[in-house]
Every structure is written in C-alpha cells, then in structure tokens.
Write an enzyme that holds these catalytic residues in place. Sequence first.
Site, PDB file in Angstrom:
ATOM      1  N   HIS A 243      -5.772  -4.012  -3.590  1.00 28.13           N
ATOM      2  CA  HIS A 243      -7.125  -4.563  -3.627  1.00 28.13           C
ATOM      3  C   HIS A 243      -7.778  -4.167  -4.937  1.00 28.13           C
ATOM      4  O   HIS A 243      -7.436  -3.138  -5.540  1.00 28.13           O
ATOM      5  CB  HIS A 243      -7.990  -4.020  -2.483  1.00 28.13           C
ATOM      6  CG  HIS A 243      -7.634  -4.543  -1.137  1.00 28.13           C
ATOM      7  ND1 HIS A 243      -7.626  -3.742  -0.016  1.00 28.13           N
ATOM      8  CD2 HIS A 243      -7.276  -5.781  -0.721  1.00 28.13           C
ATOM      9  CE1 HIS A 243      -7.275  -4.476   1.039  1.00 28.13           C
ATOM     10  NE2 HIS A 243      -7.062  -5.703   0.627  1.00 28.13           N
TER      11      HIS A 243
ATOM     12  N   SER B  91       0.266   4.088   2.605  1.00 26.17           N
ATOM     13  CA  SER B  91       0.567   3.670   3.968  1.00 26.17           C
ATOM     14  C   SER B  91       2.060   3.735   4.248  1.00 26.17           C
ATOM     15  O   SER B  91       2.502   4.253   5.286  1.00 26.17           O
ATOM     16  CB  SER B  91       0.054   2.241   4.198  1.00 26.17           C
ATOM     17  OG  SER B  91       0.513   1.721   5.432  1.00 26.17           O
TER      18      SER B  91
ATOM     19  N   ASN C  80      -3.114   7.164   5.055  1.00 20.50           N
ATOM     20  CA  ASN C  80      -2.829   5.821   5.557  1.00 20.50           C
ATOM     21  C   ASN C  80      -3.250   4.753   4.551  1.00 20.50           C
ATOM     22  O   ASN C  80      -3.172   3.561   4.842  1.00 20.50           O
ATOM     23  CB  ASN C  80      -3.536   5.589   6.898  1.00 20.50           C
ATOM     24  CG  ASN C  80      -2.628   4.959   7.932  1.00 20.50           C
ATOM     25  OD1 ASN C  80      -1.467   4.665   7.664  1.00 20.50           O
ATOM     26  ND2 ASN C  80      -3.155   4.723   9.118  1.00 20.50           N
TER      27      ASN C  80
ATOM     28  N   ARG D 246      -3.944  -6.647  10.757  1.00 19.60           N
ATOM     29  CA  ARG D 246      -5.329  -6.799  10.341  1.00 19.60           C
ATOM     30  C   ARG D 246      -5.882  -8.181  10.689  1.00 19.60           C
ATOM     31  O   ARG D 246      -7.093  -8.348  10.869  1.00 19.60           O
ATOM     32  CB  ARG D 246      -5.470  -6.530   8.844  1.00 19.60           C
ATOM     33  CG  ARG D 246      -5.011  -5.124   8.437  1.00 19.60           C
ATOM     34  CD  ARG D 246      -5.943  -4.444   7.488  1.00 19.60           C
ATOM     35  NE  ARG D 246      -7.272  -4.241   8.035  1.00 19.60           N
ATOM     36  CZ  ARG D 246      -8.259  -3.627   7.356  1.00 19.60           C
ATOM     37  NH1 ARG D 246      -8.042  -3.187   6.135  1.00 19.60           N
ATOM     38  NH2 ARG D 246      -9.450  -3.464   7.906  1.00 19.60           N
TER      39      ARG D 246
ATOM     40  N   ASP E 188     -10.561  -2.805  -5.262  1.00 20.36           N
ATOM     41  CA  ASP E 188     -11.253  -1.516  -5.150  1.00 20.36           C
ATOM     42  C   ASP E 188     -10.320  -0.316  -5.289  1.00 20.36           C
ATOM     43  O   ASP E 188     -10.746   0.826  -5.133  1.00 20.36           O
ATOM     44  CB  ASP E 188     -12.095  -1.433  -3.873  1.00 20.36           C
ATOM     45  CG  ASP E 188     -11.294  -1.396  -2.585  1.00 20.36           C
ATOM     46  OD1 ASP E 188     -10.049  -1.387  -2.644  1.00 20.36           O
ATOM     47  OD2 ASP E 188     -11.917  -1.365  -1.507  1.00 20.36           O
TER      48      ASP E 188
ATOM     49  N   GLU F 135      -9.775 -10.830   1.884  1.00 21.95           N
ATOM     50  CA  GLU F 135      -9.748  -9.409   2.219  1.00 21.95           C
ATOM     51  C   GLU F 135     -11.124  -8.761   2.154  1.00 21.95           C
ATOM     52  O   GLU F 135     -11.244  -7.535   2.124  1.00 21.95           O
ATOM     53  CB  GLU F 135      -8.775  -8.686   1.290  1.00 21.95           C
ATOM     54  CG  GLU F 135      -7.349  -9.202   1.361  1.00 21.95           C
ATOM     55  CD  GLU F 135      -6.566  -8.664   2.553  1.00 21.95           C
ATOM     56  OE1 GLU F 135      -6.644  -7.456   2.837  1.00 21.95           O
ATOM     57  OE2 GLU F 135      -5.853  -9.456   3.210  1.00 21.95           O
TER      58      GLU F 135
ATOM     59  N   ASN G 291       0.869  -1.175   0.000  1.00 20.74           N
ATOM     60  CA  ASN G 291       0.000   0.000   0.000  1.00 20.74           C
ATOM     61  C   ASN G 291       0.907   1.227   0.000  1.00 20.74           C
ATOM     62  O   ASN G 291       1.519   1.566   1.015  1.00 20.74           O
ATOM     63  CB  ASN G 291      -0.899  -0.031   1.245  1.00 20.74           C
ATOM     64  CG  ASN G 291      -1.885   1.123   1.299  1.00 20.74           C
ATOM     65  OD1 ASN G 291      -1.592   2.225   0.843  1.00 20.74           O
ATOM     66  ND2 ASN G 291      -3.038   0.885   1.889  1.00 20.74           N
TER      67      ASN G 291
ATOM     68  N   CYS H 296     -12.939   2.377   0.794  1.00 23.95           N
ATOM     69  CA  CYS H 296     -12.378   1.583   1.892  1.00 23.95           C
ATOM     70  C   CYS H 296     -13.176   1.763   3.176  1.00 23.95           C
ATOM     71  O   CYS H 296     -13.263   0.859   3.998  1.00 23.95           O
ATOM     72  CB  CYS H 296     -10.922   1.991   2.156  1.00 23.95           C
ATOM     73  SG  CYS H 296      -9.743   1.390   0.928  1.00 23.95           S
TER      74      CYS H 296
ATOM     75  N   ASN I 235     -12.991  -4.101   4.201  1.00 27.92           N
ATOM     76  CA  ASN I 235     -12.277  -5.347   4.480  1.00 27.92           C
ATOM     77  C   ASN I 235     -12.874  -6.127   5.644  1.00 27.92           C
ATOM     78  O   ASN I 235     -12.335  -7.174   6.016  1.00 27.92           O
ATOM     79  CB  ASN I 235     -10.810  -5.052   4.812  1.00 27.92           C
ATOM     80  CG  ASN I 235     -10.106  -4.287   3.719  1.00 27.92           C
ATOM     81  OD1 ASN I 235      -9.631  -3.191   3.946  1.00 27.92           O
ATOM     82  ND2 ASN I 235     -10.037  -4.845   2.535  1.00 27.92           N
TER      83      ASN I 235
END
Length: 448
Positions: A250, A28, A365, A138, A252, A174, A25, A371, A110
């Site tokens: 992801h 992030s 982030n 996660r 998305d 996920e 990511n 999300c 998620n």
Amino acid sequence: MKSFEVNFDGLVGPTHNYGGLSYGNVASQSNSQQASNPKEAALQGLAKMKVLMEMGFVQGVLAPQERPDVAALRRLGFAGTDAQVIEQAARQAMPLLVASCSASSMWVANAGTVSPSADTADGRVHFTAANLNCKYHRSIEHPTTSRVLGAMFADSKHFAHHAALPAVAQFGDEGAANHTRFCREYGEAGVEFFVFGRSAFDTRYPAPQKYPARQTLEASQAVARLHGLSDDGVVYAQQNPAVIDQGVFHNDVIAVGNGEVLFYHEDAFLDTERVLAELRDKLARCGGNFQAVCVPRALVTVDDAVRSYLFNSQLLTRADGTMMLIVPEECRKNERVWQYLQGLTAAAGVIREVKVFDLKQSMQNGGGPACLRLRVALNETELVAVNPGVIMTAPLYDTLTQWVEKHYRDSLRESDLADPQLLLECRTALDELTQILKLGAVYPFQIN
C-alpha cells in the site's frame, strides 16, 4: 468554525491470529503460524489511543468484525449448525477457516475512503467502504464495515455513505491506505491525493512483476466521482511498481501526508517531480503551502522502510503547527531508520518530534500505526453529530480495557480456530461491545 482531524483506530478483534494470509505483505507472511496474543494486541492498540487522547487529539474507536465468519463459510458449501460448519471447514479446508477467522479489520485504514465536507459537492462528509477484493479474507469485510460506519456517522444531514465498488479486479479498492488529503486547515477545501498501483484498462501504466498491485486507477477515479470531488481538488499518482515488488503493498508503507506536508521515500512514486508539482500547484490554489519531505534511498532503503514501517506512521499536527510522527518500536530497532529520524527532528524542520509505540502484535501481522487508524476531518457541528459512544474518553478507555481483559484469550494458534467455543466467545464480546459503543445491531448474529 473549528475543525479537527479525528483518528478512529481499529479495535483488534478476539480472533487476532497469524495466518500469513496477505501475499505481498512481508511481515504477514514471515510470521505465519506463530502463536498470537489477541489480548495483548487489543491492549497495545488501546494504549496508543489513550496516549493520543491525553495529548489533546480527538480520538475515536472503530469496532472489529464477527469472526469466524460462519455466513461466508456457508456460502462456500459448508452446512449444519454453526459448530458443524466450523468443524467441516477445519477438516476439509483449513485455509478457508483461517481466512474466515482473520482479524484484519483492525487495520481500518483499509475500511474505506473518506472525503470531508469542505471538498465535496453537496457539503457532506462522504464515506465509501473499500471492497478489498484482492484478498479473500478482506473481501468479506465491507458489508459489516458499512453497517458500523453507518452507526457511527448516522446523521444523513452531515454524512453520506456509498456501497463498496464492484468486487472485480478492475476496481480493486484498498481504501485510505492509498489516499491522503492536503489542506491549509482541516475545515477548508483541500487536495485529495489518490495513489494507485496499476490501471485496469490503460496499458501505458507499468505493473509490478512479483506482487499484486491492489489499488487501481479506475477505483480511485470512481471514489472521487462518488464523493463529488472537483478536478481541481484531486491528484492521482502511480506507485512505483518496483517498490510494490519489494513488499510495499500500500502507499502508506512508503509515504504519509497530513496538512500541507508529504513525508515520502525517494522511490515511492513514478514521475515524482510531476506529482509534486501538481500537488504544490493545486494546494496553492486552496491557499496552502505544500511541503515535501523526501527520505533519500541512500539513507533509508526500501527494505529498511518495509522492515521498520517508517512510513506507516501517523503524521499529526501539533498545537504549534509543526508535525509529530507516531512510529512503531521497530523504527528504533533499525539503526539506519533511527539515525535518520534523529537527524530529521534535530534539523528543526516541519517534523519536530517522534513518538514510539509498541505495536508488536499488529506489526508481526503487517500493520503499523497508520494501518490502525481511519482519518476523518470534521468541523465542530459534524463532530457533535458523530455517535458519541465511539469517541475515546478516559472512562471509555477503562471500560474497553476491562472488556478486553474479560473476553480475550492471551494465546491463539491455528488449531484453536477450530474450537466452536471461540465463535461463542467472539459473539458474546461483540454483543457487549455494541452496547458499550452504542452502535445498535451491526453484526450478522444480531440481525439474523
């Protein structure tokens, strides 16, 4: 019977920080170690919920998790009182403390995968919590996620809940970030679209070379079985491994769908024409008219998409049947993306409006508008059966705003995570929140 697509947005937790925990990511990792503002983050999310509620969309809220996760630290060998556990972790293994403090549950796309009653064999709405086992910070979410979802959708006559899949790489799941649904009307049978990054067992599917593919084909197939979906109501597609290696962790982040419309980047999928043809054919059997809106790489590069989060937008159906995109401010700041969006709406196609939100705290982030929400299609009877405490209203918005102002810090750095007082602040806030949202006891400190 009238049906709705309800967006349940994740409420940002009090420990929102930039730990740079999500490899793959880009946002992030690039903002790691910066000071965060949990109060601003929560208020930005609430502001989006309020605007959509006022526009006539049914809007819900999904509670954050208890952080730091002291129980997770105890399982890793830290002992003593809660304060001593935090002190030991900070001194001996700061990365583990940072992971245990992550507010990543805010990205409730998620949280799990949801299939509406019109698609399932038993006529109930099915929920499967995502195991999120690709990332440690996660992977510790799903037990609380299951309890929170169970408290929100408690009536077993209408709702069925499944435990997370086995927490092994072969079944990396996920949640709804790799799942969408196409339909003519929300209350009618539709086609559920599962996008995976790799296959655990079938070597015919190529895998990315740089970043991990978090969703497996086998996980998607297992969720479809658990939810009682028919073969005619499911389409599987592989995400392009090359875009995963460019930061599309992801689906998305490279595509979004709603109703009869798929808005996607030219490089999103492998075997795109086959995928589109299958979606078109299966939706036609449900009485729908599939419409694909492709964004050409010549106009918007994958890098543009990742930096702006163009596709991590919410695609919402307006009252006249046309679509509106909810995008982050970063889309307006990207010249190519904004030019594309202006042309898209001017063309008077199916996507007619773009609405921009400032979600900087979440974006830094690595999470945009899509999300932050979990979509649940419900008919009128099912909506009445949802815990009413989690449905956004003007009074609830005011109450939650006051709650955030009372309990949240306006600055948080990594060093602050070692303060045992932060745990007490978080527990005090969440205990009050469960009363506001009428959730009952869903957090470990309330149960143990």
